[in-house]
Design a protein around this motif. Structure first.
Motif, PDB file in Angstrom:
ATOM      1  N   LEU A  58      -6.697   3.775   0.699  1.00 27.27           N
ATOM      2  CA  LEU A  58      -6.476   4.684  -0.432  1.00 27.27           C
ATOM      3  C   LEU A  58      -7.705   5.516  -0.777  1.00 27.27           C
ATOM      4  O   LEU A  58      -7.632   6.386  -1.642  1.00 27.27           O
ATOM      5  CB  LEU A  58      -6.061   3.879  -1.673  1.00 27.27           C
ATOM      6  CG  LEU A  58      -4.800   3.024  -1.525  1.00 27.27           C
ATOM      7  CD1 LEU A  58      -4.599   2.159  -2.757  1.00 27.27           C
ATOM      8  CD2 LEU A  58      -3.577   3.892  -1.287  1.00 27.27           C
ATOM      9  N   ALA A  69       0.444   4.286  -2.643  1.00 27.24           N
ATOM     10  CA  ALA A  69       0.178   5.660  -2.209  1.00 27.24           C
ATOM     11  C   ALA A  69       1.238   6.614  -2.742  1.00 27.24           C
ATOM     12  O   ALA A  69       0.923   7.731  -3.179  1.00 27.24           O
ATOM     13  CB  ALA A  69       0.131   5.718  -0.684  1.00 27.24           C
ATOM     14  N   GLU A  85       3.469   3.704   5.820  1.00 28.96           N
ATOM     15  CA  GLU A  85       2.223   3.568   5.073  1.00 28.96           C
ATOM     16  C   GLU A  85       1.167   4.535   5.575  1.00 28.96           C
ATOM     17  O   GLU A  85       0.475   5.175   4.773  1.00 28.96           O
ATOM     18  CB  GLU A  85       1.727   2.127   5.182  1.00 28.96           C
ATOM     19  CG  GLU A  85       0.392   1.883   4.508  1.00 28.96           C
ATOM     20  CD  GLU A  85      -0.109   0.470   4.717  1.00 28.96           C
ATOM     21  OE1 GLU A  85      -1.312   0.294   5.025  1.00 28.96           O
ATOM     22  OE2 GLU A  85       0.705  -0.466   4.558  1.00 28.96           O
ATOM     23  N   THR A 109       0.827  -1.217   0.000  1.00 28.15           N
ATOM     24  CA  THR A 109       0.000   0.000   0.000  1.00 28.15           C
ATOM     25  C   THR A 109       0.856   1.260   0.000  1.00 28.15           C
ATOM     26  O   THR A 109       0.488   2.267  -0.620  1.00 28.15           O
ATOM     27  CB  THR A 109      -0.935  -0.009   1.217  1.00 28.15           C
ATOM     28  OG1 THR A 109      -1.741  -1.192   1.161  1.00 28.15           O
ATOM     29  CG2 THR A 109      -1.858   1.204   1.214  1.00 28.15           C
ATOM     30  N   ASP A 110       2.004   1.222   0.690  1.00 26.06           N
ATOM     31  CA  ASP A 110       2.835   2.426   0.714  1.00 26.06           C
ATOM     32  C   ASP A 110       3.375   2.751  -0.679  1.00 26.06           C
ATOM     33  O   ASP A 110       3.465   3.926  -1.055  1.00 26.06           O
ATOM     34  CB  ASP A 110       3.969   2.283   1.723  1.00 26.06           C
ATOM     35  CG  ASP A 110       4.867   1.089   1.434  1.00 26.06           C
ATOM     36  OD1 ASP A 110       4.410   0.160   0.739  1.00 26.06           O
ATOM     37  OD2 ASP A 110       6.013   1.078   1.910  1.00 26.06           O
ATOM     38  N   LEU A 142      -1.908  11.262   0.951  1.00 21.26           N
ATOM     39  CA  LEU A 142      -2.740  11.069  -0.235  1.00 21.26           C
ATOM     40  C   LEU A 142      -4.131  11.636  -0.020  1.00 21.26           C
ATOM     41  O   LEU A 142      -4.678  12.327  -0.892  1.00 21.26           O
ATOM     42  CB  LEU A 142      -2.808   9.582  -0.572  1.00 21.26           C
ATOM     43  CG  LEU A 142      -3.697   9.193  -1.753  1.00 21.26           C
ATOM     44  CD1 LEU A 142      -3.209   9.850  -3.034  1.00 21.26           C
ATOM     45  CD2 LEU A 142      -3.748   7.675  -1.907  1.00 21.26           C
ATOM     46  N   THR A 146      -0.572   7.390   3.205  1.00 19.39           N
ATOM     47  CA  THR A 146      -2.012   7.415   2.913  1.00 19.39           C
ATOM     48  C   THR A 146      -2.657   8.686   3.451  1.00 19.39           C
ATOM     49  O   THR A 146      -3.594   9.215   2.837  1.00 19.39           O
ATOM     50  CB  THR A 146      -2.692   6.176   3.500  1.00 19.39           C
ATOM     51  OG1 THR A 146      -2.379   6.058   4.891  1.00 19.39           O
ATOM     52  CG2 THR A 146      -2.232   4.914   2.782  1.00 19.39           C
TER      53      THR A 146
END
Length: 728
Positions: free
Chosen positions: A193, A144, A161, A140-141, A168, A165
């Motif tokens: 996200l 992002a 992470e 996920t990091d 983001l 996020t």
């Protein structure tokens, strides 16, 4: 594909656009050399495509039908959410889910939806692929950070992470944008996200439900309706054969399960055989053997893929299998050439053939090595000037990987990967050289590289680096994961690090953090203490730049321990000084002076007088900030004395100026005035006009405090005139 070269017939979609004429004197590749038919339709296709596809410009062959699904998705956008129904104003973006098995056209439907919605979302669209090569979820990091880069937002290197996020969500707040999250493994990858922006829309493509994500509006896809499925076949084989035998066309669509991916593969096979009929296609599909344990829903795509694959000549089939080794799943002619050990032109022709047959998806062209001159030579190499990028469709990847394991020996796979990484290193060296001055040695060395590895300009090199950034980082990860590549992994990461610094400067810090982490991994696995110390120091530097001073201290201490264990004086000295600098950033001047003192002892032991003088100054600066005037004066005078012995007038003048500053802080302005005048004399003898100007202005300030404004005005005038005469 030799048996497909019949000539004439309907051209598959996209095969007639941007056709590139053959250069005078150009010889077509022979089937025996690259496994490709001289008159295959893709030989007449365009050599390159646009580097970026405008929002909504979707290849027509990849979308047909689905009007009911599009209407349902539009209705879901307008339908009130759970927050609205409960009387609360929604704060998160609406999430639409397009669910279906790979090959069902789910991404094509998402792109068509984005195209139709583009005018309603003026802040544009950002995309991310959440599943990487081999089916592994993308962290996920990383996702992002990629989305932040697309939005033009900088993220600190090494950020967690949660931090990424949060950044983001902040970057998307207040925007009206479209976010496409393609091939999502599940809700765990999607939830973090989703932006806190009620005016934005998130479209997720996935195989199944998004568990844990609230208020998702799903749209489940099955097979295409018969008319839409036949329309895809018509785009490949033309209207004549469809009109002659419409019932068989419908039967073929049924054999393909209404799956767009299977229909494209079947259509590409038939398009390459103008004398074959739809009945021949249906017969060929039914003749494909099926594994006994293959699920019913996977059979249409399996049959279509095996039909297309088994028609390939052995060299082309091998190229296709090796494409599964491509970093980040992206491949171009250079990479395919290195993997297969063939020419760039032959690899490019193979990739275009695969795309024509539905085995690859075109990602668009990116800047690449280009011809350096005009005339016939440039015309012959124009095909290498810009290489389209392709991606193996996710619905085919598992089948192609299985073929790789079945047909390729591990040693051959390792050799292909090594060739690919070696080619990447050479391209990086060429790219880096274009960022250096024209008369530099590294720039001149590129003249000896093959023409296909050279770039036309600094801009084209920078664009190549930008477009392939994710693939290059993945190539570094591949090199690290392979424990048998000797020093190739380190060469690759060194070349990538230098190239990023030349073209991106400080903006490359997040990527450098990843690379130094990979170097650390290699060093720990192979027992390389010098490389380990260097990687820890580089990571600590980036931690410090990002404001994570506690993490930086931990890594500096670890680097110091490793450097001392192997008696590495360079790394030891750097770690000691960095510890001092970090404590200074934290305002702990006593510890800063202590660590600088240890570094000074090392420099004096090694006879490094210039570094010793610099460290005397740093210790003096720490004492100055701490208000310990006596210790500060001693250190600054020691620095001035060392510079004097070295014959460094500029260094001596600067140190003398700092002595004057400390004297004034200590309440001795008359002594400060005398010392500052001595420093002015040294700066004048050294010819450093700007330093002399700064000292003159300091004398003016001191004279004003001593109550002599007339003399102060004279010195200030001299200082300002010197600044005018010596601009930066």
């Amino acid at each position: 594909m030799t048996d497909q070269a019949v000539g004439g017939g309907h051209r598959p979609p996209g095969a007639t656009e941007n056709a590139a004429p053959t250069a005078p004197g150009r010889r077509t590749a022979e089937p025996g050399r690259d496994g490709l038919a001289p008159h295959h339709p893709s030989r007449r296709a365009a050599a390159g495509r646009s580097a970026t596809v405008a929002l909504g410009e979707l290849p027509a062959a990849r979308f047909a039908g689905r009007e009911r699904e599009l209407e349902a998705l539009h209705a879901d956008i307008e339908r009130p959410g759970l927050d609205t129904l409960s009387g609360r104003k929604g704060t998160r973006s609406r999430v639409l889910l397009i669910a279906g098995v790979p090959g069902s056209g789910r991404t094509a439907l998402a792109e068509e939806l984005l195209r139709r919605l583009a005018d309603d979302y003026p802040d544009g669209v950002v995309r991310a692929l959440l599943t990487g090569p081999g089916g592994a979820p993308v962290p996920t990091d990383e996702t992002a950070r990629e989305l932040l880069t697309a939005l033009g937002t900088d993220a600190p290197p090494g950020a967690t992470e949660d931090e990424l996020t949060e950044l983001l969500r902040g970057a998307l707040a207040g925007r009206r944008a479209l976010v496409l999250l393609d091939d999502a493994p599940g809700g765990d990858q999607v939830g973090p996200l989703i932006p806190d922006a009620s005016d934005s829309l998130v479209v997720v493509v996935s195989h199944g439900p998004l568990t844990g994500v609230p208020d998702v509006r799903p749209c489940a896809l099955g097979g295409l309706e018969c008319a839409a499925a036949v329309a895809i076949l018509r785009r490949y084989v033309g209207p004549t054969r469809i009109a002659v035998d419409p019932r068989t066309a419908e039967s073929v669509a049924e054999e393909c399960g209404g799956r767009p991916a299977a229909l494209e593969l079947a259509g590409g096979w038939l398009a390459a055989r103008p004398r074959a009929s739809l009945s021949d296609l249906r017969k060929a599909l039914r003749a494909i053997d099926l594994p006994p344990d293959l699920p019913t829903g996977a059979r249409p795509l399996h049959r279509a893929f095996r039909l297309a694959y088994e028609a390939l000549p052995p060299p082309a089939a091998r190229i296709l299998r090796l494409l599964t080794l491509a970093p980040a799943g992206l491949v171009d002619a250079h990479l395919a050439s290195a993997l297969a050990g063939c020419s760039v032109a032959a690899a490019g022709a193979a990739l275009r053939d695969f795309a024509t047959l539905g085995l690859l998806r075109a990602e668009g062209a990116a800047a690449g090595p280009a011809p350096q001159d005009d005339g016939p030579a440039a015309a012959r190499t124009a095909e290498t000037a810009s290489h389209p990028r392709y991606r193996l469709p996710g619905c085919l990847e598992a089948m192609v990987r299985a073929l790789l394991q079945e047909h390729e020996r591990p040693a051959d796979v390792q050799l292909a990967r090594a060739r690919m990484l070696e080619r990447t290193v050479r391209l990086l060296l060429s790219c880096r050289a274009m960022g250096e001055p024209a008369d530099s040695a590294v720039r001149q060395k590129t003249a000896g590289l093959p023409r296909s590895l050279r770039f036309a300009s600094r801009e084209s090199a920078a664009e190549w680096l930008r477009g392939r950034r994710a693939a290059l980082l993945d190539a570094a990860r591949i090199a690290v994961a392979d424990g048998e590549l000797d020093t190739l992994d380190r060469r690759l990461m060194a070349a990538l690090t230098r190239t990023l610094l030349v073209h991106r400067g400080p903006a490359a810090a997040p990527d450098l953090y990843v690379l130094h982490g990979l170097v650390l991994e290699v060093a720990e696995r192979r027992g390389l203490p010098h490389e380990k110390a260097a990687a820890l120091l580089n990571l600590a530097d980036l931690d410090g730049q990002a404001g994570r001073n506690t993490d930086a201290l931990t890594r500096y201490r670890a680097a110091l321990a490793v450097a001392r264990s192997v008696k590495d004086p360079v790394a030891t000295g750097r770690a000691l000084e960095s510890l001092g600098g970090t404590y200074g950033e934290l305002g702990d001047w006593q510890r800063a002076a202590d660590w600088y003192g240890r570094a000074l002892e090392l420099r004096l032991t090694r006879g490094e007088s210039a570094d010793a003088a610099r460290l005397h100054g740093r210790i003096g600066g720490a004492h100055t900030y701490a208000g310990r005037w006596g210790e500060a004066l001693r250190e600054w005078r020691a620095a001035a004395g060392t510079y004097r012995r070295l014959g460094d007038l500029v260094g001596q003048a600067r140190a003398a100026g700092e002595v004057a500053r400390v004297q004034e802080y200590a309440g001795r302005p008359e002594e400060a005035l005398r010392t500052c005048r001595e420093a002015v004399h040294l700066a004048r003898n050294a010819g450093d006009g700007r330093l002399e100007a700064a000292l003159q202005l300091r004398i003016a300030d001191t004279l004003e405090r001593l109550g002599d404004p007339a003399a102060a005005r004279l010195h200030r005038a001299v200082g300002e005139r010197l600044l005018e005469d010596h601009p930066q």
